[in-house]
Structures are given as C-alpha cells and as structure tokens.
Enzyme design. Sequence first.
Site, PDB file in Angstrom:
ATOM      1  CG  HIS A 152      -8.611  17.879   9.701  1.00  0.00           C
ATOM      2  ND1 HIS A 152      -9.620  17.543  10.277  1.00  0.00           N
ATOM      3  CD2 HIS A 152      -8.131  18.846  10.429  1.00  0.00           C
ATOM      4  CE1 HIS A 152     -10.069  18.326  11.173  1.00  0.00           C
ATOM      5  NE2 HIS A 152      -9.246  19.170  11.404  1.00  0.00           N
TER       6      HIS A 152
ATOM      7  CE  LYS B  81     -16.600  19.996  16.458  1.00  0.00           C
ATOM      8  NZ  LYS B  81     -16.312  20.217  15.009  1.00  0.00           N
TER       9      LYS B  81
ATOM     10  CD  GLU C 207     -19.053  19.278  13.110  1.00  0.00           C
ATOM     11  OE1 GLU C 207     -18.486  19.755  13.912  1.00  0.00           O
ATOM     12  OE2 GLU C 207     -18.831  18.365  12.174  1.00  0.00           O
TER      13      GLU C 207
ATOM     14  CG  ASN D 247     -15.617  20.958  10.509  1.00  0.00           C
ATOM     15  OD1 ASN D 247     -14.900  21.129  11.324  1.00  0.00           O
ATOM     16  ND2 ASN D 247     -16.763  20.081  10.942  1.00  0.00           N
TER      17      ASN D 247
ATOM     18  NE  ARG E 207     -17.954   6.103  35.098  1.00  0.00           N
ATOM     19  CZ  ARG E 207     -17.539   5.205  36.249  1.00  0.00           C
ATOM     20  NH1 ARG E 207     -17.586   5.877  37.381  1.00  0.00           N
ATOM     21  NH2 ARG E 207     -17.040   4.226  36.115  1.00  0.00           N
TER      22      ARG E 207
ATOM     23  CE  LYS F   2     -16.132  26.763  17.757  1.00  0.00           C
ATOM     24  NZ  LYS F   2     -14.758  26.019  17.947  1.00  0.00           N
TER      25      LYS F   2
ATOM     26  CG  HIS G  49     -11.355  22.656   9.236  1.00  0.00           C
ATOM     27  ND1 HIS G  49     -11.649  23.997   8.959  1.00  0.00           N
ATOM     28  CD2 HIS G  49     -10.889  22.804  10.567  1.00  0.00           C
ATOM     29  CE1 HIS G  49     -11.350  24.808  10.015  1.00  0.00           C
ATOM     30  NE2 HIS G  49     -10.934  24.164  11.155  1.00  0.00           N
TER      31      HIS G  49
ATOM     32  CD  GLU H 176      -9.665  27.494  12.375  1.00  0.00           C
ATOM     33  OE1 GLU H 176     -10.571  27.639  11.599  1.00  0.00           O
ATOM     34  OE2 GLU H 176      -8.961  26.377  12.718  1.00  0.00           O
TER      35      GLU H 176
ATOM     36  CG  HIS I 123      -5.433  23.401  12.711  1.00  0.00           C
ATOM     37  ND1 HIS I 123      -6.008  22.295  12.308  1.00  0.00           N
ATOM     38  CD2 HIS I 123      -6.699  24.393  13.105  1.00  0.00           C
ATOM     39  CE1 HIS I 123      -7.508  22.458  12.304  1.00  0.00           C
ATOM     40  NE2 HIS I 123      -7.815  23.619  12.681  1.00  0.00           N
TER      41      HIS I 123
ATOM     42  NE  ARG J 167     -18.808  22.924  17.088  1.00  0.00           N
ATOM     43  CZ  ARG J 167     -18.437  23.073  18.610  1.00  0.00           C
ATOM     44  NH1 ARG J 167     -19.362  22.614  19.450  1.00  0.00           N
ATOM     45  NH2 ARG J 167     -17.410  23.138  18.671  1.00  0.00           N
TER      46      ARG J 167
END
Length: 361
Positions: free
Chosen positions: A249, A140, A234, A242, A118, A224, A245, A182, A262, A238
């Site tokens: 993606h 993330k 997000e 993306n 956990r 960032k 992206h 990026e 990527h 935030r």
Amino acid sequence: MKTLDVALGERSYPIFIGGQLLGQSQLLAPYIRGRQVVIVSNETVAPLYLEQLRTTLSEYDIATVILPDGEQYKTLEYLNSIFDGLLEARCGRDVTLIALGGGVVGDMTGFAAASYQRGVNFIQIPTTLLAQVDSSVGGKTGVNHRLGKNMIGAFYQPQSVLIDTTVLATLDDRQLSAGIAEVIKYGLICDEPFFCWLEENMSSLLARDETALAYAIERSCRNKAAIVAQDEKEGGVRALLNLGHTFGHAIEAGMGYGKWLHGEAVAAGTCIAAELSRRQGYIDEATVTRIIVLTKAAHLPTQAPAELSLSCFNEWMAVDKKVQAGKLRLILLKGIGKALITADFDIALMNASIEACRESH
Ligand code: NAD
Ligand code: GLY
C-alpha cells in the site's frame, strides 16, 4: 461449474466458478431482489461485457453507471457518481447493484451498496484474475483517500459471486500477473502444497491454460472463503490475507495511485516481508529465494521502486489499518504456508529489509 460457499450464517453466499457463466440468467436471478438492477462497470469493461450481461438480464429494469478506469478514480468523488445514477433512476431499497469489473469497480460498488439507503443487495461479477481470486470474496468494500489506501469503507457481503473465467481472455498479461501475486499469497500464508503446485505450474498459468487457471481460482477462493468464514471482520486470522500489503500500500500510494498495480505492489511488499522474516530468524535464505524465484517467474517485481525513500515508506505505513495503539503490526512468515501477525519485530531490521529490497538508483 464449481460452487463454493462462503459460510457466514445468514450472510452466507455462493461463489460460482466456470466458463461462459455470464450468459446464465439462472445463476443471477435468485440473488436479484426486485425489478431494478443497476450494473456498475467501467469504460474498459463495459464495451466488452455489458451488452452480454444486459441480454442475460433482459427481464429486469436495468440502469448502468460507467466509471472512468483506474485506481485513481477509486475515490469518494466517483463513488458519488454511483449514488447519482441510483437516484436518477429512482432506485428503491429493493434495487440490486451488480459490479462488473475488476477490484476497483467491485470495491466501489460494494461500498455504494453498503451505504445506499443504508444497505441494498449486490452481486459481484469480477472480471480480472485479482478480483476473481481475492477482492470479490469476503465483503471488504471501500475507496481510497489521498492520505491512505482503502481508508474509507465497510465490511458488506454480496449476495453471490459469479466468476466467469472466459472473460480473462481479454485481460492483458500485466494484469494477469498482478492477479497471480494474490494467488501466491494463499500458498505463502496457509497452503504450502498450493505454493508447490504454483512452482510447477506457473508457465501454464501465464499461458492461460484453462484447467490451470480454473484450478488456481478455485483453490484461492476456497482458501479465502475459509479464512473469511472464521473471521469476517478481521479480528484475527483474516489479517494474514494482508501479507505484503503494508509495504505494498505504501508503494501504491507513494508512487501515485495507478502507477504500480495493486498486485505488483503486493508482490514487492511480500518480498520485503520475506526478507524481514529472514532477518528476524523466522525463515532461512533458501525460503526467501524460493519466494523470489516464484515471484519473478510470474513476471512480478521483487523490489520496491528506487524513488520511494525509506522515510516515505515509513510515513505511508504509519496509516496502515493494522496499526494498534500507535504500533504497526506486520504479517511475517515462519515458513511456506505459515504466517503470523506480529507487532514484535525490530524496526531497524524492517527498515534494513526495505532498503535491501529497493531497486538501486
Ligand atoms: P482494476 O479493477 O483496476 O482492473 C485492472 C484493469 O483491468 C483495469 O484497467 C480494468 O478496466 C481492466 N479489466 C478488468 N477486467 C477486464 C477484462 N476482463 N478484460 C480486459 N480488461 C479488463 O484492478 P484489480 O487488479 O482488478 O483490482 C485492484 C483493486 O482491488 C485495488 O483497488 C485493491 O485495493 C482492491 N482489492 C480489494 C480487495 C478486497 O478484499 N476488497 C482485495 C484485493 C484487492
Ligand atoms: N484482501 C484482504 C482481505 O480480504 O481481507
């Protein structure tokens, strides 16, 4: 060495940036909780840097998990091999995981840390430019699913991020360029002066000029960290990170994970987003040209692959994490350094922009 802070209240943490940091145990020790450390790396990075890190941490009980190298292994199945390693070494809740590698190792190790018993401590040691300027910062974590990129994961912050710029010496040119995608993103979404700096200094970055690289890494991390501090999970700003992206993606997943890097997919996706922004009347042709010129200067693709059809694009984009109430939201540009998230765009213009930015057969 520079130290930046990701200001998140009790989850705040430092980012250390400099040369030859991998040998400096005093930068790691304060963030290690107990005696047990598990270093997660992959079969490419481990032969290069694992021994050095082991020597630095020689006072701890160290176990290692070495993953196969590649985006196609960023899956629940290989995540499980990290849990196997943790349980075989009988790690308790006071174990500290260290991610030594690029974004794939970092995202997987972070997710393993978020879920093992956990939640246990972890440290990011990013070894690609992309991971140093983006994925190691902000918490993330996660893995891909065959039906969508980064679909399974958690927001889970590290205890610290150690960016040793020296390790970039062994990174190949294609990966360096992927990281620059990026870097360009920060200029586009929130930092026009940085975009102008990149226009002036791209050749120095590609030539791996140490000062230029260190500056680009620091400025990217500052941008960032500031965005993450405002919106950790997000809910708003935030999402601007993306940019490109949603299209990217679709390219990564649609072409088969690992075929397009990527950063390459993000670069082409950003060009599609720029084209749609122009067609929506937000930016002019000259701005799109500046973006394309800089992207090409970084040796990055500006067009999506011909073999990915428009209907494939649409299918992959339908599972984007920014979909709300069944409606896709995109990051578009209102200028260099000015981005917005919006569901209010014309689907026909979006499809036309994708078609316009695909390689011809
Ligand atoms: P990667 O982790 O696959 O690394 C790229 C390649 O470089 C790999 O072959 C790796 O073994 C090799 N490598 C790493 N360091 C090296 C070094 N110093 N010398 C030589 N080779 C080295 O890819 P990446 O570009 O680092 O990361 C991409 C991943 O990051 C994607 O899965 C993407 O979804 C994720 N990502 C996550 C975030 C986030 O916020 N968590 C942000 C951006 C990207
Ligand atoms: N790479 C996008 C984010 O961290 O939010």
